[in-house]
Structures are given as C-alpha cells and as structure tokens.
Design a protein around this motif. Structure first.
Motif, PDB file in Angstrom:
ATOM      1  N   LEU A   1      37.970  36.033  42.501  1.00 38.25           N
ATOM      2  CA  LEU A   1      38.930  35.437  43.427  1.00 38.25           C
ATOM      3  C   LEU A   1      39.364  36.448  44.479  1.00 38.25           C
ATOM      4  N   LEU A   2      39.701  37.658  44.044  1.00 36.26           N
ATOM      5  CA  LEU A   2      40.128  38.688  44.993  1.00 36.26           C
ATOM      6  C   LEU A   2      39.025  39.009  45.992  1.00 36.26           C
ATOM      7  N   LYS A   3      37.794  39.060  45.532  1.00 38.57           N
ATOM      8  CA  LYS A   3      36.670  39.322  46.442  1.00 38.57           C
ATOM      9  C   LYS A   3      36.494  38.174  47.424  1.00 38.57           C
ATOM     10  N   GLN A   4      36.616  36.932  46.956  1.00 39.56           N
ATOM     11  CA  GLN A   4      36.480  35.779  47.839  1.00 39.56           C
ATOM     12  C   GLN A   4      37.574  35.772  48.902  1.00 39.56           C
ATOM     13  N   LEU A   5      38.777  36.171  48.514  1.00 42.65           N
ATOM     14  CA  LEU A   5      39.904  36.202  49.445  1.00 42.65           C
ATOM     15  C   LEU A   5      39.906  37.449  50.324  1.00 42.65           C
ATOM     16  N   LYS A   6      38.945  38.355  50.069  1.00 39.25           N
ATOM     17  CA  LYS A   6      38.876  39.642  50.778  1.00 39.25           C
ATOM     18  C   LYS A   6      40.186  40.419  50.621  1.00 39.25           C
ATOM     19  N   SER A   7      40.728  40.344  49.421  1.00 36.34           N
ATOM     20  CA  SER A   7      41.988  41.009  49.107  1.00 36.34           C
ATOM     21  C   SER A   7      41.725  42.439  48.640  1.00 36.34           C
ATOM     22  N   ARG A   8      42.636  43.321  48.973  1.00 37.36           N
ATOM     23  CA  ARG A   8      42.585  44.677  48.422  1.00 37.36           C
ATOM     24  C   ARG A   8      42.699  44.587  46.915  1.00 37.36           C
ATOM     25  N   GLN A   9      42.146  45.581  46.240  1.00 44.93           N
ATOM     26  CA  GLN A   9      42.259  45.614  44.793  1.00 44.93           C
ATOM     27  C   GLN A   9      43.155  46.750  44.330  1.00 44.93           C
ATOM     28  N   ASP A  10      43.543  47.609  45.253  1.00 43.03           N
ATOM     29  CA  ASP A  10      44.478  48.689  44.935  1.00 43.03           C
ATOM     30  C   ASP A  10      45.845  48.324  45.497  1.00 43.03           C
ATOM     31  N   GLY A  11      46.877  48.711  44.784  1.00 39.99           N
ATOM     32  CA  GLY A  11      48.227  48.479  45.278  1.00 39.99           C
ATOM     33  C   GLY A  11      48.683  47.039  45.189  1.00 39.99           C
ATOM     34  N   ILE A  12      48.059  46.266  44.305  1.00 40.04           N
ATOM     35  CA  ILE A  12      48.490  44.880  44.131  1.00 40.04           C
ATOM     36  C   ILE A  12      48.742  44.602  42.656  1.00 40.04           C
ATOM     37  N   ALA A  13      49.480  43.552  42.417  1.00 42.65           N
ATOM     38  CA  ALA A  13      49.675  43.027  41.059  1.00 42.65           C
ATOM     39  C   ALA A  13      49.258  41.562  41.094  1.00 42.65           C
ATOM     40  N   VAL A  14      48.705  41.099  39.985  1.00 41.93           N
ATOM     41  CA  VAL A  14      48.271  39.709  39.897  1.00 41.93           C
ATOM     42  C   VAL A  14      48.920  39.069  38.678  1.00 41.93           C
ATOM     43  N   ALA A  15      49.498  37.901  38.893  1.00 43.77           N
ATOM     44  CA  ALA A  15      50.072  37.119  37.791  1.00 43.77           C
ATOM     45  C   ALA A  15      49.400  35.758  37.761  1.00 43.77           C
ATOM     46  N   VAL A  16      49.135  35.264  36.567  1.00 39.76           N
ATOM     47  CA  VAL A  16      48.598  33.918  36.381  1.00 39.76           C
ATOM     48  C   VAL A  16      49.599  33.165  35.510  1.00 39.76           C
ATOM     49  N   ASN A  17      50.107  32.081  36.057  1.00 42.36           N
ATOM     50  CA  ASN A  17      51.112  31.275  35.352  1.00 42.36           C
ATOM     51  C   ASN A  17      52.284  32.139  34.878  1.00 42.36           C
ATOM     52  N   ASN A  18      52.767  32.988  35.781  1.00 39.29           N
ATOM     53  CA  ASN A  18      53.929  33.865  35.567  1.00 39.29           C
ATOM     54  C   ASN A  18      53.705  34.988  34.561  1.00 39.29           C
ATOM     55  N   ALA A  19      52.466  35.258  34.194  1.00 46.51           N
ATOM     56  CA  ALA A  19      52.151  36.374  33.290  1.00 46.51           C
ATOM     57  C   ALA A  19      51.323  37.403  34.055  1.00 46.51           C
ATOM     58  N   ILE A  20      51.831  38.638  34.106  1.00 46.94           N
ATOM     59  CA  ILE A  20      51.104  39.710  34.785  1.00 46.94           C
ATOM     60  C   ILE A  20      49.802  39.978  34.044  1.00 46.94           C
ATOM     61  N   ILE A  21      48.702  40.087  34.803  1.00 41.07           N
ATOM     62  CA  ILE A  21      47.399  40.393  34.233  1.00 41.07           C
ATOM     63  C   ILE A  21      47.046  41.822  34.624  1.00 41.07           C
ATOM     64  N   SER A  22      46.795  42.675  33.636  1.00 40.51           N
ATOM     65  CA  SER A  22      46.470  44.072  33.931  1.00 40.51           C
ATOM     66  C   SER A  22      45.131  44.156  34.656  1.00 40.51           C
ATOM     67  N   LYS A  23      45.005  45.163  35.491  1.00 40.29           N
ATOM     68  CA  LYS A  23      43.816  45.315  36.322  1.00 40.29           C
ATOM     69  C   LYS A  23      42.543  45.371  35.485  1.00 40.29           C
ATOM     70  N   ASN A  24      42.605  45.999  34.314  1.00 38.44           N
ATOM     71  CA  ASN A  24      41.393  46.095  33.495  1.00 38.44           C
ATOM     72  C   ASN A  24      41.022  44.752  32.854  1.00 38.44           C
ATOM     73  N   SER A  25      41.847  43.715  33.022  1.00 38.87           N
ATOM     74  CA  SER A  25      41.541  42.379  32.496  1.00 38.87           C
ATOM     75  C   SER A  25      41.142  41.385  33.591  1.00 38.87           C
ATOM     76  N   TRP A  26      41.128  41.816  34.845  1.00 37.44           N
ATOM     77  CA  TRP A  26      40.822  40.892  35.930  1.00 37.44           C
ATOM     78  C   TRP A  26      39.444  40.258  35.781  1.00 37.44           C
TER      79      TRP A  26
END
Length: 67
Positions: A22-47
C-alpha cells in the motif's frame, strides 16, 4: 478487489494486499511515519506480513518536528 479507507479516503486494492504494498502504491515515504490499521499501531517490521481486509481503516501519520 477489496475496499479500504486510507486517511479517510476510499481505495480499492487487491486481496492479499499488505501495508508495504500500500505504501509503495501511494508513493509514501517509509521512514518517519507510523501506520495504524483499525486504530492499532502496526510496527514497521510487520508491514509486509500484515494483510489488509475488506473495510479496514488505515491511518498513515507523518512524524513532524517541532518545539
């Protein structure tokens, strides 16, 4: 295809789509961001292993500096 919400916008993605894809499709940076799915933070090593499902709500937050 499944429908998900990303920062309150609707997107259609393939089934078995993960956060890293998803991040690649959105051309989003992968450093300096946090991602949550359904209000739960997902650690970078689990993306790559976290698969999105129908009606998931994804929030991508950009870290900012301030003082």
């Amino acid at each position: 295809m499944i429908t998900i919400q990303v920062n309150e916008k609707t997107f259609e993605v393939h089934t078995d789509f993960n956060i890293l894809q998803l991040l690649k499709q959105l051309k989003s940076r992968q450093d300096g961001i946090a991602v949550a799915v359904n209000n739960a933070i997902i650690s970078k090593n689990s993306w790559e292993s976290t698969t999105l499902v129908e009606n998931d709500s994804v929030l991508i937050i950009q870290a900012t500096q301030g003082g």
